[in-house]
Scaffold this motif. Structure first.
Motif, PDB file in Angstrom:
ATOM      1  N   ALA A  24      48.559  44.899  47.079  1.00 19.06           N
ATOM      2  CA  ALA A  24      47.898  45.549  45.941  1.00 19.06           C
ATOM      3  C   ALA A  24      46.983  44.532  45.270  1.00 19.06           C
ATOM      4  O   ALA A  24      47.227  43.325  45.351  1.00 19.06           O
ATOM      5  CB  ALA A  24      48.934  46.066  44.941  1.00 19.06           C
ATOM      6  N   PRO A  25      45.938  44.995  44.609  1.00 18.42           N
ATOM      7  CA  PRO A  25      45.094  44.059  43.851  1.00 18.42           C
ATOM      8  C   PRO A  25      45.905  43.418  42.716  1.00 18.42           C
ATOM      9  O   PRO A  25      46.599  44.105  41.976  1.00 18.42           O
ATOM     10  CB  PRO A  25      43.974  44.943  43.313  1.00 18.42           C
ATOM     11  CG  PRO A  25      43.994  46.162  44.179  1.00 18.42           C
ATOM     12  CD  PRO A  25      45.417  46.369  44.569  1.00 18.42           C
ATOM     13  N   ARG A  26      45.829  42.120  42.594  1.00 16.32           N
ATOM     14  CA  ARG A  26      46.537  41.393  41.549  1.00 16.32           C
ATOM     15  C   ARG A  26      45.585  40.416  40.876  1.00 16.32           C
ATOM     16  O   ARG A  26      44.558  40.026  41.437  1.00 16.32           O
ATOM     17  CB  ARG A  26      47.725  40.615  42.145  1.00 16.32           C
ATOM     18  CG  ARG A  26      48.869  41.486  42.660  1.00 16.32           C
ATOM     19  CD  ARG A  26      49.896  40.617  43.402  1.00 16.32           C
ATOM     20  NE  ARG A  26      51.115  41.355  43.714  1.00 16.32           N
ATOM     21  CZ  ARG A  26      51.288  42.133  44.764  1.00 16.32           C
ATOM     22  NH1 ARG A  26      50.272  42.298  45.618  1.00 16.32           N
ATOM     23  NH2 ARG A  26      52.427  42.749  44.976  1.00 16.32           N
ATOM     24  N   SER A  27      45.979  39.989  39.701  1.00 12.87           N
ATOM     25  CA  SER A  27      45.238  38.952  38.982  1.00 12.87           C
ATOM     26  C   SER A  27      46.067  37.672  38.961  1.00 12.87           C
ATOM     27  O   SER A  27      47.294  37.717  38.840  1.00 12.87           O
ATOM     28  CB  SER A  27      44.960  39.394  37.536  1.00 12.87           C
ATOM     29  OG  SER A  27      44.171  40.562  37.510  1.00 12.87           O
ATOM     30  N   ARG A  28      45.374  36.556  39.060  1.00 13.75           N
ATOM     31  CA  ARG A  28      46.089  35.275  38.963  1.00 13.75           C
ATOM     32  C   ARG A  28      46.327  34.970  37.491  1.00 13.75           C
ATOM     33  O   ARG A  28      45.394  34.737  36.733  1.00 13.75           O
ATOM     34  CB  ARG A  28      45.289  34.160  39.632  1.00 13.75           C
ATOM     35  CG  ARG A  28      46.056  32.839  39.695  1.00 13.75           C
ATOM     36  CD  ARG A  28      45.345  31.798  40.535  1.00 13.75           C
ATOM     37  NE  ARG A  28      44.082  31.394  39.943  1.00 13.75           N
ATOM     38  CZ  ARG A  28      43.248  30.501  40.479  1.00 13.75           C
ATOM     39  NH1 ARG A  28      43.542  29.958  41.658  1.00 13.75           N
ATOM     40  NH2 ARG A  28      42.123  30.184  39.887  1.00 13.75           N
ATOM     41  N   THR A  29      47.582  34.972  37.072  1.00 13.81           N
ATOM     42  CA  THR A  29      47.934  34.779  35.668  1.00 13.81           C
ATOM     43  C   THR A  29      48.501  33.394  35.386  1.00 13.81           C
ATOM     44  O   THR A  29      48.620  33.002  34.217  1.00 13.81           O
ATOM     45  CB  THR A  29      48.962  35.835  35.228  1.00 13.81           C
ATOM     46  OG1 THR A  29      50.080  35.818  36.126  1.00 13.81           O
ATOM     47  CG2 THR A  29      48.336  37.222  35.244  1.00 13.81           C
ATOM     48  N   VAL A  30      48.858  32.665  36.411  1.00 12.12           N
ATOM     49  CA  VAL A  30      49.354  31.285  36.262  1.00 12.12           C
ATOM     50  C   VAL A  30      48.720  30.439  37.355  1.00 12.12           C
ATOM     51  O   VAL A  30      48.661  30.857  38.508  1.00 12.12           O
ATOM     52  CB  VAL A  30      50.901  31.214  36.383  1.00 12.12           C
ATOM     53  CG1 VAL A  30      51.374  29.750  36.403  1.00 12.12           C
ATOM     54  CG2 VAL A  30      51.572  31.977  35.261  1.00 12.12           C
ATOM     55  N   ASP A  31      48.229  29.275  36.976  1.00 15.60           N
ATOM     56  CA  ASP A  31      47.776  28.293  37.957  1.00 15.60           C
ATOM     57  C   ASP A  31      48.187  26.917  37.442  1.00 15.60           C
ATOM     58  O   ASP A  31      47.439  26.242  36.737  1.00 15.60           O
ATOM     59  CB  ASP A  31      46.264  28.369  38.171  1.00 15.60           C
ATOM     60  CG  ASP A  31      45.799  27.480  39.336  1.00 15.60           C
ATOM     61  OD1 ASP A  31      46.668  26.918  40.036  1.00 15.60           O
ATOM     62  OD2 ASP A  31      44.577  27.363  39.541  1.00 15.60           O
TER      63      ASP A  31
END
Length: 315
Positions: A24-31
């Motif tokens: 599924a499309p996801r967003s990177r919320t932690v790097d």
């Protein structure tokens, strides 16, 4: 650091089914380029953590590590995945999907991505990891975007291990362990043998001719060595610099080459008398000193400075 185990090779079919269920499309919320996944000493484990989330889908943790960053992603898979789960998704009933990439070095562009699956035990621990190799395309399918498989610009290499420093000390002979006879039974017999008793009665506090060690006048040499160590310390000389200080002073004072050579065996870091519960170096010299009635001499012990504190912060 190399891994201590070879991960199980799971079937591609299992990975395919899991990808189909969770892509599924996801967003990177932690790097977090220096996530500390283990406080295990002496080498805490760190890695780059990227966490990808979206509503109503299971989060994905993408972790990347180089070999010098502590216990590897293979050896600490359960511990590392559990630390991310507890830190970033403590209310979830299952951990984020775990994709890892273990790099041989910072420029490694060939190591594959691996999906690691776990069994979640009744007490919310992780067990039975299984590894599934993924292609770049499969990772992109799962995340809904291209994956950054590098270590990240915020990576901080671990500090170099501190070098051991020789510390020269004036030590009473009585504080050193009992030497054990070896190699030279004629001049290093057991403490209760007739040879030892005869030697003590015949040659008290005098050099003998049986070997190089016993030929040295260790009473005079030890007095010279202790005086030079005290002078070096008074002049602020420490660590490995003491050896060159002492030998330079001995040569300037006109000591014979033989005496300088004998002093060298006390101050060379590789040769100095080193003993705690047993001898690392110096057993024969200490026996010769005891035979000559020497009361104290110069010994060396090795000090390892404390490493700088880790800059990585636990969760």
């Amino acid at each position: 650091m190399t891994s201590e185990m070879t991960p199980h090779a799971a079937s591609d079919a299992a990975a395919t089914r899991l990808l189909a269920a969770h892509a599924a499309p996801r967003s990177r919320t932690v790097d977090d380029h220096m996530f500390c996944g283990s406080e295990q000493h002496p080498a805490p484990g760190t890695f780059r953590l990227q966490l990808f989330t979206a509503a109503d889908v299971r989060p994905v943790a993408l972790v990347v590590q180089t070999l010098e960053s502590g216990p590897s992603l293979v050896n600490r898979a359960e511990e590392y995945a559990l630390s991310v789960w507890r830190c970033h998704r403590p209310d979830d009933v299952e951990p984020p999907l775990w994709i890892q990439r273990q790099l041989d070095d910072l420029d490694d562009d060939t190591s594959p991505f691996q999906l690691v699956t776990f069994e979640v035990t009744s007490d919310h621990e992780l067990a039975a990891p299984r590894w599934h190799r993924l292609t770049d395309a499969q990772v992109e399918q799962l995340l809904g975007q291209r994956a950054d498989g590098g270590r990240g610009d915020g990576y901080r290499p671990p500090a170099a291990e501190p070098e051991e420093i020789p510390v020269y000390e004036i030590t009473p002979l009585a504080a050193l362990p009992q030497p054990r006879p070896f190699r030279q039974p004629s001049c290093m017999p057991g403490t209760r043998s007739w040879r030892r008793l005869l030697f003590w009665r015949t040659y008290p506090a005098r050099p003998a001719l049986c070997c190089w060690y016993h030929q040295q006048d260790w009473t005079r040499l030890s007095d010279t060595a202790t005086a030079l160590v005290e002078a070096a310390q008074n002049d602020g000389v420490t660590g490995p610099d003491i050896a060159s200080y002492v030998l330079d002073k001995a040569q300037a004072a006109g000591l014979s080459d033989g005496d300088v050579d004998a002093l060298h065996t006390l101050f060379s870091p590789a040769l100095g008398i080193c003993a705690t519960s047993g001898f690392t170096n110096g057993q024969h010299r200490v026996q010769a000193m005891r035979d000559q009635g020497v009361s104290r001499t110069v010994t060396v012990r090795w000090h390892t400075p404390e490493p700088p504190p880790s800059e990585s912060e636990p969760c």
